[in-house]
Design an enzyme around this catalytic site. Structure first.
Site, PDB file in Angstrom:
ATOM      1  CG  LEU A  93       8.469  18.607   8.302  1.00  0.00           C
ATOM      2  CD1 LEU A  93       8.820  17.184   8.730  1.00  0.00           C
ATOM      3  CD2 LEU A  93       9.575  19.581   8.699  1.00  0.00           C
ATOM      4  NE  ARG A 119      -7.090   4.462   5.027  1.00  0.00           N
ATOM      5  CZ  ARG A 119      -6.153   5.041   5.788  1.00  0.00           C
ATOM      6  NH1 ARG A 119      -6.359   5.255   7.051  1.00  0.00           N
ATOM      7  NH2 ARG A 119      -4.990   5.403   5.256  1.00  0.00           N
ATOM      8  NE  ARG A 132      -1.303  12.341   6.489  1.00  0.00           N
ATOM      9  CZ  ARG A 132      -0.653  13.457   6.247  1.00  0.00           C
ATOM     10  NH1 ARG A 132      -1.270  14.593   6.157  1.00  0.00           N
ATOM     11  NH2 ARG A 132       0.632  13.458   6.038  1.00  0.00           N
ATOM     12  CB  ILE A 143       1.372  18.987   5.157  1.00  0.00           C
ATOM     13  CG1 ILE A 143       0.459  20.221   5.120  1.00  0.00           C
ATOM     14  CG2 ILE A 143       0.569  17.710   5.121  1.00  0.00           C
ATOM     15  CD1 ILE A 143      -0.289  20.361   3.800  1.00  0.00           C
ATOM     16  CG  ASP A 195       2.799   1.969   9.538  1.00  0.00           C
ATOM     17  OD1 ASP A 195       3.099   2.156   8.345  1.00  0.00           O
ATOM     18  OD2 ASP A 195       2.442   2.876  10.294  1.00  0.00           O
ATOM     19  CB  CYS A 239      -6.153  10.161  10.486  1.00  0.00           C
ATOM     20  SG  CYS A 239      -4.495   9.632  10.938  1.00  0.00           S
ATOM     21  CE  LYS A 243      -1.760   1.795   3.980  1.00  0.00           C
ATOM     22  NZ  LYS A 243      -1.600   3.235   4.194  1.00  0.00           N
ATOM     23  CG  ASN A 244       2.173   2.785   3.531  1.00  0.00           C
ATOM     24  OD1 ASN A 244       1.007   3.068   3.216  1.00  0.00           O
ATOM     25  ND2 ASN A 244       2.530   2.581   4.782  1.00  0.00           N
ATOM     26  NE  ARG A 260      -0.334  10.955   9.573  1.00  0.00           N
ATOM     27  CZ  ARG A 260      -0.783   9.863   8.941  1.00  0.00           C
ATOM     28  NH1 ARG A 260      -1.918   9.334   9.306  1.00  0.00           N
ATOM     29  NH2 ARG A 260      -0.131   9.337   7.930  1.00  0.00           N
TER      30      ARG A 260
HETATM   31  C1  EPZ Z   1       3.762   7.351   6.036  1.00  0.00           C
HETATM   32  O1  EPZ Z   1       2.940   8.375   6.574  1.00  0.00           O
HETATM   33  C2  EPZ Z   1       2.888   6.100   5.975  1.00  0.00           C
HETATM   34  N1  EPZ Z   1       1.737   6.331   5.102  1.00  0.00           N
HETATM   35  C3  EPZ Z   1       2.403   5.742   7.382  1.00  0.00           C
HETATM   36  O2  EPZ Z   1       1.667   4.518   7.284  1.00  0.00           O
HETATM   37  C4  EPZ Z   1       3.625   5.505   8.268  1.00  0.00           C
HETATM   38  O3  EPZ Z   1       3.189   5.239   9.589  1.00  0.00           O
HETATM   39  C5  EPZ Z   1       4.510   6.761   8.269  1.00  0.00           C
HETATM   40  O4  EPZ Z   1       4.883   7.095   6.900  1.00  0.00           O
HETATM   41  C6  EPZ Z   1       5.780   6.572   9.080  1.00  0.00           C
HETATM   42  O5  EPZ Z   1       6.499   5.488   8.577  1.00  0.00           O
HETATM   43  C7  EPZ Z   1       1.896   6.215   3.761  1.00  0.00           C
HETATM   44  O6  EPZ Z   1       2.981   5.971   3.271  1.00  0.00           O
HETATM   45  C8  EPZ Z   1       0.673   6.424   2.932  1.00  0.00           C
HETATM   46  P1  EPZ Z   1       5.619  10.959   8.111  1.00  0.00           P
HETATM   47  P2  EPZ Z   1       3.453   9.934   6.547  1.00  0.00           P
HETATM   48  O7  EPZ Z   1       5.449  12.172   7.273  1.00  0.00           O
HETATM   49  O8  EPZ Z   1       4.189  10.190   5.301  1.00  0.00           O
HETATM   50  C9  EPZ Z   1       5.295  14.259  11.500  1.00  0.00           C
HETATM   51  C10 EPZ Z   1      -0.155   3.063   7.629  1.00  0.00           C
HETATM   52  O9  EPZ Z   1      -0.618   2.555   8.678  1.00  0.00           O
HETATM   53  N2  EPZ Z   1       5.258  15.232  10.385  1.00  0.00           N
HETATM   54  O10 EPZ Z   1       6.912  10.231   8.087  1.00  0.00           O
HETATM   55  O11 EPZ Z   1       2.300  10.779   6.886  1.00  0.00           O
HETATM   56  C11 EPZ Z   1       4.004  13.451  11.575  1.00  0.00           C
HETATM   57  O12 EPZ Z   1       3.020  14.144  12.301  1.00  0.00           O
HETATM   58  C12 EPZ Z   1       0.266   4.524   7.627  1.00  0.00           C
HETATM   59  O13 EPZ Z   1       0.031   2.444   6.570  1.00  0.00           O
HETATM   60  C13 EPZ Z   1       5.316  16.587  10.678  1.00  0.00           C
HETATM   61  O14 EPZ Z   1       5.394  16.985  11.835  1.00  0.00           O
HETATM   62  O15 EPZ Z   1       4.477   9.908   7.790  1.00  0.00           O
HETATM   63  C14 EPZ Z   1       4.435  12.200  12.279  1.00  0.00           C
HETATM   64  O16 EPZ Z   1       4.442  12.448  13.682  1.00  0.00           O
HETATM   65  C15 EPZ Z   1      -0.015   5.222   8.954  1.00  0.00           C
HETATM   66  N3  EPZ Z   1       5.256  17.485   9.649  1.00  0.00           N
HETATM   67  C16 EPZ Z   1       5.883  12.000  11.803  1.00  0.00           C
HETATM   68  O17 EPZ Z   1       6.305  13.265  11.270  1.00  0.00           O
HETATM   69  C17 EPZ Z   1       5.166  17.096   8.340  1.00  0.00           C
HETATM   70  O18 EPZ Z   1       5.142  17.951   7.435  1.00  0.00           O
HETATM   71  C18 EPZ Z   1       6.015  10.940  10.713  1.00  0.00           C
HETATM   72  O19 EPZ Z   1       5.238  11.349   9.616  1.00  0.00           O
HETATM   73  C19 EPZ Z   1       5.097  15.699   8.061  1.00  0.00           C
HETATM   74  C20 EPZ Z   1       5.138  14.790   9.105  1.00  0.00           C
END
Ligand code: EPZ
Length: 420
Positions: free
Chosen positions: A125, A397, A92, A123, A305, A116, A22-23, A121
């Site tokens: 960054l 999902r 997301r 954005i 995850d 969620c 999925k990811n 979540r």
């Molecule tokens: C991806 O989410 C995955 N989703 C998530 O899988 C996974 O848990 C996560 O990476 C971490 O490995 C998909 O790939 C679709 P992040 P993502 O940006 O990209 C903070 C599942 O169960 N952050 O690495 O959203 C954020 O709040 C899902 O399959 C900021 O602060 O993860 C979090 O605490 C759940 N500002 C941390 O970083 C930002 O601009 C990690 O988020 C972006 C993120």
């Protein structure tokens, strides 16, 4: 409202294949709009998040068709730069279209994806990074307007190794003028998979899977056919299921190397695990051992995850385990559901202390997020008696058919369509 009914107590045995990732597929679907042509993705998982992404692509003019062995995306007629709000807020990963849309259009309108169950979540960054690529960003309430005269390569240092932000920068950079260097990039296998896909489409990328990724923008891409890697979290979920329920199972999938940390954790819990290039064997014939400390970290650390799934197994382990969830701020929603089944878990901030109990008792529980739902299914397999898990729209999902997969391994489990 449909629910999953599982009668616990059975050992698992047999062999099943693991679905595509999925990811990995979600950013690759976004990447397909960068090419004014045809993309074919084989081993594409049939899950709700993919169906949502397909609707997003169709809403901006792509033609998407399911074929015998995968998905074909024709982005020739894609010519819109605004993404339909109703789809963005429902998932997301739709934010991942931002970078790809900027690669095709000078102006992009997208709505905030929103939080969620597992966290806010943000954005920030993502937006900070694309601004460094000559993109003007204007916010108004929950709409983001981005515009650029032309995307320019930049040296971008991410404050934290966000998976989504790394993906968005890569998707914007592959057609930008000049070179982009990403420092503190995410190292998750899904980043590597996205870069392998983009390079096959004609992009110039080096350093994928490391902390520093370099992308040299190109002007044209070519039609591509790509076979997706197996889903490492689905594989990890089923490994955890065997660890909890007991049995001897083979899972077919080419994501074993990416599951090393999870496999080593299950070995310390007493499982016997053999790994091949495209399969993993697991045997579990005893009560799992507790694990003194599991901290979720970015790759190659223990994946967030898999936190809910391993917690379910630890509820019946011999001893006390401590889990620390470092990635998402509210990923313990399943704890109160597990407590209904008799689990003894104490949460304080990021930490969850899991005191092993003799047994769980089946009952009605609710899923609040994707992986928490998978954790409840595992708890149902472990518990004495019947459990009914509602909120399965979260589970669907990310899992094509978790009930069918586990039933094929001998579990007494089924999806029940209820008219209530
Ligand atoms: C991806 O989410 C995955 N989703 C998530 O899988 C996974 O848990 C996560 O990476 C971490 O490995 C998909 O790939 C679709 P992040 P993502 O940006 O990209 C903070 C599942 O169960 N952050 O690495 O959203 C954020 O709040 C899902 O399959 C900021 O602060 O993860 C979090 O605490 C759940 N500002 C941390 O970083 C930002 O601009 C990690 O988020 C972006 C993120």
């Amino acid at each position: 409202m449909a629910f999953i009914e599982v009668i616990g107590g059975r050992h698992l045995q047999g062999e099943i294949p693991i679905q595509g990732s999925k990811n990995a597929v979600l950013p690759i679907l976004a990447a397909s709009i960068l090419h004014n042509g045809i993309t074919r993705i084989k081993n594409c998982p049939k899950i709700i998040d993919v169906y949502h992404m397909i609707k997003l692509l169709e809403s901006i003019g792509c033609i998407v068709t399911w074929e015998q062995d995968g998905l074909t995306i024709d982005a020739t007629e894609m010519n819109y730069s605004s993404v339909d709000k109703k789809y963005v807020s429902s998932m997301r990963s739709s934010i991942i279209l931002l970078g790809a849309l900027l690669g095709r259009n000078k102006n992009v309108t997208i709505s905030y994806p929103g939080g969620c169950a597992i966290g806010a979540r943000p954005i920030d960054l993502h937006l900070k990074a694309i601004k460094e690529m000559n993109v003007q960003v204007i916010h108004s309430e929950d709409i983001i307007f981005c515009s650029t005269s032309h995307l320019t390569g930049a040296k971008i240092s991410l404050a934290s190794p966000s998976v989504g932000a790394t993906e968005n920068v890569i998707l914007a950079a592959v057609k930008a003028d000049g070179i982009t260097i990403i420092d503190n990039a995410a190292m998750e296998p899904e980043i590597t998979e996205l870069c392998l896909f983009l390079v096959k489409m004609g992009a110039r990328i080096s350093g994928a899977g490391s902390k520093t990724i370099m992308i040299e923008g190109v002007k044209e891409f070519r039609d591509v056919e790509y076979t997706l890697v197996s889903d490492r979290i689905v594989m990890g979920t089923y490994l955890a299921a065997v660890a909890g329920a007991g049995g001897s199972v083979t899972l077919r999938g080419n994501c074993c190397k990416e599951n090393e940390t999870v496999i080593n954790t299950l070995r310390t819990m007493g499982c016997r695990i053999g790994v091949g290039r495209d399969y993993v064997n697991i045997c579990s014939s005893q009560q799992p051992r507790a694990v003194p400390l599991i901290e979720t970290e970015t790759y190659p650390g223990f994946p967030t995850d898999m936190q809910s799934q391993i917690m379910s197994v630890l509820t019946i382990a011999s001893g006390t385990s401590l889990i620390v969830e470092n990635i998402f701020e509210s990923r313990y929603k399943t704890v109160k559901e597990l407590a209904k089944m008799g689990a003894d878990i104490y949460v304080s901030g990021k930490a969850a202390q899991v005191n092993g109990v003799a047994a769980l008792t089946g009952c009605d529980v609710r899923a609040y997020d994707l992986r928490g739902g998978a954790g409840l299914v595992i708890a149902g397999l472990i518990a004495n008696g019947t459990s009914r898990i509602s909120g399965i729209e979260y589970i669907e999902r990310g899992y094509e058919d978790i009930s069918k997969d586990l039933a094929n391994l001998g579990a007494d489990i089924r999806k029940v369509e209820s008219s209530l």
